[in-house]
Design a protein around this motif. Structure first.
Motif: not given
Length: 435
Positions: A373-395
């Motif tokens: 579950g930690l791996a799933i949460s890492a992929s989901n919640e940290l993935g959301e953080m990664q997506s937010g940062i990437a969106a700020a840089l790449l749109g």
């Protein structure tokens, strides 16, 4: 002279026929209802919190699309941080105490979170800090629900029915994921606090149902003799030794971490596809609808052969559908890509979940389920953080397309790094590998 003793034994009642479906077992029906209700409420709440936060950032704080997208990334981190810190503890608790009570207490905490969000929304006290705090509290409740719930299922169905039970579990999860976001998005558009009030009722129903399961074996006394820290280490050591299991968990972790598009759906709904909160609910529901169709198919005919190759292909397909969604500017086409994305993800989830259940001894299921579950949460919640940062840089579009392509690359790397995945044939306790 001793009194005569009758040697005639009272005949035992005839053994009831083995159930042919998990749904024929009363305790499993209670478990299924709890699973459905908690997913319905939880996924619906997450969607509304995300939309509220993005809307507040844009409207009340005057942020640009890029700045508000970054706030969605921070929201994912706010939900992940308690999961990261508490997951090992939650796994040990699930193995040391009555799993019904652990899940029921955590669900009751989530009832209070939902009521708090409803009151904040009713009184128009919403702000970024307030939403971050409630998102973190929701994450704390979820971290104790997941390993306890996951570890209960194998205790209430026969071993041979576990794959079908996992498929039915997936139906409950995907049905809740379909109905929750769609219903909550519809209700939020009409009265902002209503989804949270409904979530509190559903969480209470889930807590009542899970705590009324009867035929659960008692926690072995040995489970409380080992030091909790040693138990945590044993859980990680078990997964590290099982290379096939390790490969499956980490494949899902990194592919979804980089390829997840969920966090940026509010951006697409509000500013790219222009469909608002109702459209956002439909987008989240489309992903779950594709997954639910596959889950129903698997409940009748579970995967049995070439599971490793099928997992790799499903993760690659997940990445390809993510790229398609990022490039689409048609709402209908976007829904189609999301449905196919969900279908591909369901195959991966089914294989990974079956492995965790069938390869893990009962005394370790709480810890191993927590780590998974930690791996799933890492992929989901940290993935959301990664997506937010990437969106700020790449749109937003660039971030989603980049993530989908990265998921395909990750799949190729894992296929080479973990040949056990490619060679795995069945879910047998001793993997049938090609020599």
């Amino acid at each position: 002279m001793q009194p005569s003793v009758s040697t005639t034994e009272t005949p035992s009642p005839p053994a009831s026929a083995e159930p042919t479906s998990p749904l024929r077992i009363a305790d499993y029906r209670k478990f299924w209802l709890a699973r459905f209700a908690v997913v319905f409420a939880s996924t619906g709440m997450v969607v509304i919190i995300g939309y509220q936060l993005y809307d507040v950032a844009r409207s009340d704080y005057g942020m640009s699309i890029a700045e508000a997208s970054f706030q969605l990334g921070l929201l994912g981190f706010a939900q992940f941080l308690p999961i990261f810190l508490l997951t090992p503890v939650a796994g040990v608790i699930a193995d040391r105490f009555d799993r019904r009570k652990v899940a029921g207490i955590a669900m009751s905490v989530d009832v209070l979170v939902a009521i708090g969000l409803a009151l904040v929304t009713e009184m128009n006290l919403r702000s970024l800090p307030v939403l971050y705090v409630f998102a973190a509290l929701h994450g704390i409740a979820r971290v104790f629900v997941s390993p306890s719930m996951t570890a209960i299922a194998p205790n209430i169905v026969p071993v041979k029915l576990i794959p079908r039970a996992i498929a039915f579990n997936s139906i409950a999860i995907e049905a809740g994921t379909i109905i929750g976001p769609a219903a909550f998005g519809f209700l939020f558009a009409r009265h902002h606090a209503t989804p949270y009030w409904i979530a509190s009722v559903l969480m209470a129903l889930a807590a009542f149902s899970i705590t009324n399961i009867r035929n659960l074996p008692p926690v072995p006394k040995e489970a409380r003799r080992d030091h909790p820290v040693r138990q945590i280490i044993d859980g990680f050591h078990f997964i590290w030794k099982e290379r096939f299991l390790l490969g499956c968990i980490t494949l899902d972790l990194f592919a979804v971490l980089l390829g997840g598009a969920t966090a940026l759906m509010p951006v697409f709904a509000r500013d790219i596809l222009h469909v608002g909160p109702e459209g956002l609910g439909q987008m989240r529901a489309a992903t779950a609808a594709g997954a639910a169709i596959v889950a129903v198919m698997l409940s009748f005919k579970p995967l049995a052969k070439d599971v490793g190759v099928k997992m790799l292909l499903s993760v690659a397909a997940y990445g390809a559908m993510t790229v398609g969604f990022g490039l689409s500017r048609s709402f209908v086409v976007s829904l189609g890509f999301l449905a196919l994305l969900g279908a591909a993800d369901m195959v991966s989830v089914f294989i990974r979940s079956s492995l965790v259940q069938l390869r893990t001894p009962d005394d370790k299921r709480g810890r191993v389920s927590a780590i998974s579950g930690l791996a799933i949460s890492a992929s989901n919640e940290l993935g959301e953080m990664q997506s937010g940062i990437a969106a700020a840089l790449l749109g937003a579009t660039g971030a989603v397309v980049f993530g989908g392509g990265a998921a395909i690359v990750i799949t190729a790397i894992w296929a080479w790094t973990f040949p056990e995945i490619r060679r795995a044939r069945t879910f047998s306790p001793r993997w049938e590998l090609e020599q």
